[in-house]
Write a protein that holds these residues in place. Structure first.
Motif, PDB file in Angstrom:
ATOM      1  N   ILE A  15     -32.542 104.503 -31.263  1.00 42.66           N
ATOM      2  CA  ILE A  15     -33.349 105.354 -30.387  1.00 42.66           C
ATOM      3  C   ILE A  15     -34.560 105.782 -31.197  1.00 42.66           C
ATOM      4  O   ILE A  15     -34.436 106.332 -32.290  1.00 42.66           O
ATOM      5  CB  ILE A  15     -32.562 106.580 -29.887  1.00 42.66           C
ATOM      6  CG1 ILE A  15     -31.361 106.119 -29.049  1.00 42.66           C
ATOM      7  CG2 ILE A  15     -33.464 107.493 -29.055  1.00 42.66           C
ATOM      8  CD1 ILE A  15     -30.507 107.262 -28.528  1.00 42.66           C
ATOM      9  N   ILE A  61     -34.721 103.849 -25.892  1.00 45.21           N
ATOM     10  CA  ILE A  61     -33.592 103.088 -26.422  1.00 45.21           C
ATOM     11  C   ILE A  61     -34.001 101.628 -26.592  1.00 45.21           C
ATOM     12  O   ILE A  61     -34.608 101.027 -25.704  1.00 45.21           O
ATOM     13  CB  ILE A  61     -32.378 103.164 -25.482  1.00 45.21           C
ATOM     14  CG1 ILE A  61     -31.909 104.615 -25.324  1.00 45.21           C
ATOM     15  CG2 ILE A  61     -31.233 102.288 -25.982  1.00 45.21           C
ATOM     16  CD1 ILE A  61     -30.835 104.795 -24.260  1.00 45.21           C
ATOM     17  N   TRP A  72     -26.804  98.047 -22.159  1.00 44.42           N
ATOM     18  CA  TRP A  72     -27.554  99.290 -22.084  1.00 44.42           C
ATOM     19  C   TRP A  72     -28.582  99.278 -20.952  1.00 44.42           C
ATOM     20  O   TRP A  72     -28.903 100.323 -20.395  1.00 44.42           O
ATOM     21  CB  TRP A  72     -28.192  99.595 -23.432  1.00 44.42           C
ATOM     22  CG  TRP A  72     -27.161 100.120 -24.384  1.00 44.42           C
ATOM     23  CD1 TRP A  72     -26.355  99.392 -25.219  1.00 44.42           C
ATOM     24  CD2 TRP A  72     -26.763 101.484 -24.540  1.00 44.42           C
ATOM     25  NE1 TRP A  72     -25.481 100.219 -25.888  1.00 44.42           N
ATOM     26  CE2 TRP A  72     -25.717 101.499 -25.498  1.00 44.42           C
ATOM     27  CE3 TRP A  72     -27.187 102.683 -23.982  1.00 44.42           C
ATOM     28  CZ2 TRP A  72     -25.096 102.683 -25.892  1.00 44.42           C
ATOM     29  CZ3 TRP A  72     -26.570 103.859 -24.382  1.00 44.42           C
ATOM     30  CH2 TRP A  72     -25.540 103.856 -25.321  1.00 44.42           C
TER      31      TRP A  72
END
Length: 215
Positions: A15, A61, A72
């Motif tokens: 991140i 992200i 994700w």
């Protein structure tokens, strides 16, 4: 280009704290985009799973593998990843909390858009004898339309400071003349996501530009 700050990392993702003014993807006339700079910085391939506008700073992200990117991307699309923002707006809100539900038009199609907001602080600044009210607002998205926050706050009559697309151009000009700063004062300040059966939250401090406007 300075290194992009990495604020969290595990075996699947990193991140980052994206600076304002940095483009997520390359293109004609784009220098130092994230999709080129992050692999150079980390030494391995990186896959972006969502985006921020060039002018917006804050948390993003990125995945380390194609498998992680697929996982994700689905988590982001399903809203399992909760995105929260802070913005410095020109003007004051009639209510300290509320929900904005105006539709947003994208590519000629009208789409549902929902933004929750909470006013955290209200300020008054002097711009050459003219008083301007500013509101620091925390925002949570229920939908993720392009420029949703910027459009919704403008429709609410409290556009984001230094928004050159949807903002108040006359008041932006005043701010640029009498205050420090010129960057859009919108930051993706918090991400919450499922991790090992619990909710993990990552939050960053707001950029210096949010305070510099008062100097």
């Amino acid at each position: 280009m300075n290194a992009i700050p990495i604020v969290y990392e595990n075996e699947e993702i990193i991140i980052i704290n994206k600076p304002a003014g940095v483009s997520v993807q390359g293109g004609e006339g784009v220098t130092h985009p994230l999709d080129k700079e992050l692999p150079k910085q980390t030494g391995h391939e990186i896959f972006l799973v969502h985006r921020l506008d060039k002018d917006t700073s804050g948390l993003m992200i990125a995945a380390k593998t194609k498998t992680a990117a697929a996982k994700w991307s689905k988590l982001v699309a399903s809203r399992a990843v909760k995105k929260e923002y802070d913005a410095m707006c020109i003007g004051t809100f009639s209510e300290r909390k509320g929900v904005i539900t105006d539709d947003v038009v994208q590519h000629g199609e009208r789409k549902r858009a929902v933004t929750q907001y909470t006013v955290n602080e209200v300020f008054e600044i002097d711009c050459g004898g003219e008083k301007l009210s500013l509101s620091l607002v925390h925002l949570t998205l229920e939908t993720g339309r392009m420029h949703q926050i910027r459009i919704h706050l403008a429709k609410k009559g409290c556009p984001i400071a230094f928004d050159d697309k949807h903002g108040n151009f006359a008041k932006n000009k005043l701010l640029k003349k009498y205050c420090r700063g010129k960057r859009l004062l919108l930051c993706a300040s918090q991400l919450s996501f499922p991790l090992s059966g619990k909710e993990k939250t990552v939050r960053i401090e707001l950029p210096e530009s949010f305070g510099a406007i008062f100097e």
